[in-house]
Design an enzyme around this catalytic site. Structure first.
Site, PDB file in Angstrom:
ATOM      1  N   HIS A 138       0.804  -1.229   0.000  1.00  0.00           N
ATOM      2  CA  HIS A 138       0.000   0.000   0.000  1.00  0.00           C
ATOM      3  C   HIS A 138       0.839   1.281   0.000  1.00  0.00           C
ATOM      4  O   HIS A 138       1.885   1.373   0.619  1.00  0.00           O
ATOM      5  CB  HIS A 138      -0.947   0.015   1.206  1.00  0.00           C
ATOM      6  CG  HIS A 138      -0.220   0.071   2.517  1.00  0.00           C
ATOM      7  ND1 HIS A 138       0.215   1.248   3.084  1.00  0.00           N
ATOM      8  CD2 HIS A 138       0.153  -0.909   3.371  1.00  0.00           C
ATOM      9  CE1 HIS A 138       0.815   1.001   4.233  1.00  0.00           C
ATOM     10  NE2 HIS A 138       0.792  -0.315   4.428  1.00  0.00           N
ATOM     11  N   HIS A 147      12.399   0.288 -12.447  1.00  0.00           N
ATOM     12  CA  HIS A 147      12.367  -1.117 -12.862  1.00  0.00           C
ATOM     13  C   HIS A 147      12.565  -1.983 -11.628  1.00  0.00           C
ATOM     14  O   HIS A 147      13.594  -1.884 -10.961  1.00  0.00           O
ATOM     15  CB  HIS A 147      13.498  -1.330 -13.872  1.00  0.00           C
ATOM     16  CG  HIS A 147      13.608  -2.704 -14.424  1.00  0.00           C
ATOM     17  ND1 HIS A 147      14.425  -3.004 -15.482  1.00  0.00           N
ATOM     18  CD2 HIS A 147      13.042  -3.889 -14.076  1.00  0.00           C
ATOM     19  CE1 HIS A 147      14.351  -4.287 -15.773  1.00  0.00           C
ATOM     20  NE2 HIS A 147      13.519  -4.847 -14.919  1.00  0.00           N
TER      21      HIS A 147
END
Length: 194
Positions: A138, A147
């Site tokens: 979250h 990446h």
């Protein structure tokens, strides 16, 4: 022009993973590659390579969508910009076996691969790669062209800077961060923000 067609820039491992995902999503009537590697005619046919990336402007009018299938962050950013300039719609692709919270915000050109879990209120920028079996809990933020490698695990409120590369098996606890353009070795434990 081929309606609902996808041009993948790069036919290496990441590009081929995108190809298989795009086929499984059944969103496109035709999928092909541009790639600058040396390929025999037989290899090019087998991999659906129709030309070189430096010929993008010649192929763009025949396609509607594009996605960059190259892991290198700076190359991905450059090519995504060139594809946009060529008039292609930049696709965001999410594997059907990824779990993405409905409250997550995901920008164009991002690719989320199989087994990834994206939690509530996560914000993912442009051209990001979230690799297989990666978890972003979250309120995490993945800035543009970052990446995450295979099996990265990030607890809540993580912050991954622009064009950073967090390699396979790395992890971070709550409030972890990595600076823009940084590169983490595989298995790195990310620092926590003060």
């Amino acid at each position: 022009m081929i309606v609902n067609s996808l041009l993948i820039l790069g036919a290496g491992g990441h590009g081929r993973s995108i190809y298989e995902m795009a086929i499984s999503l059944d969103l496109f009537t035709h999928v092909a590659f541009l790639d600058d590697g040396a390929h025999s005619a037989e290899q090019a046919l087998e991999k659906h390579i129709i030309g070189r990336i430096d010929k993008l402007c010649e192929f763009a009018p025949k396609y509607t969508h594009a996605v960059v299938g190259i892991g290198n962050n700076s190359v991905r950013e450059t090519l995504q910009s060139k594809a946009m300039d060529a008039g292609l719609i930049i696709s965001t692709l999410i594997h059907p076996r990824a779990m993405v919270s409905p409250s997550a915000q995901i920008e164009m050109g991002t690719v989320i691969l199989a087994g990834a879990i994206i939690g509530a209120n996560v914000k993912i920028g442009k051209g990001v790669i979230v690799n297989c079996q990666t978890v972003v809990d979250h309120d995490g933020v993945l800035e543009d062209f970052s990446h995450l490698g295979v099996g990265v695990s990030l607890a809540g409120n993580s912050l991954i800077g622009r064009s950073a590369f967090v390699q396979a098996g790395s992890s971070g606890g709550y409030n972890c961060h990595i600076e823009p353009y940084a590169k983490c070795a595989p298995g790195t434990v990310l620092e926590t923000r003060a």
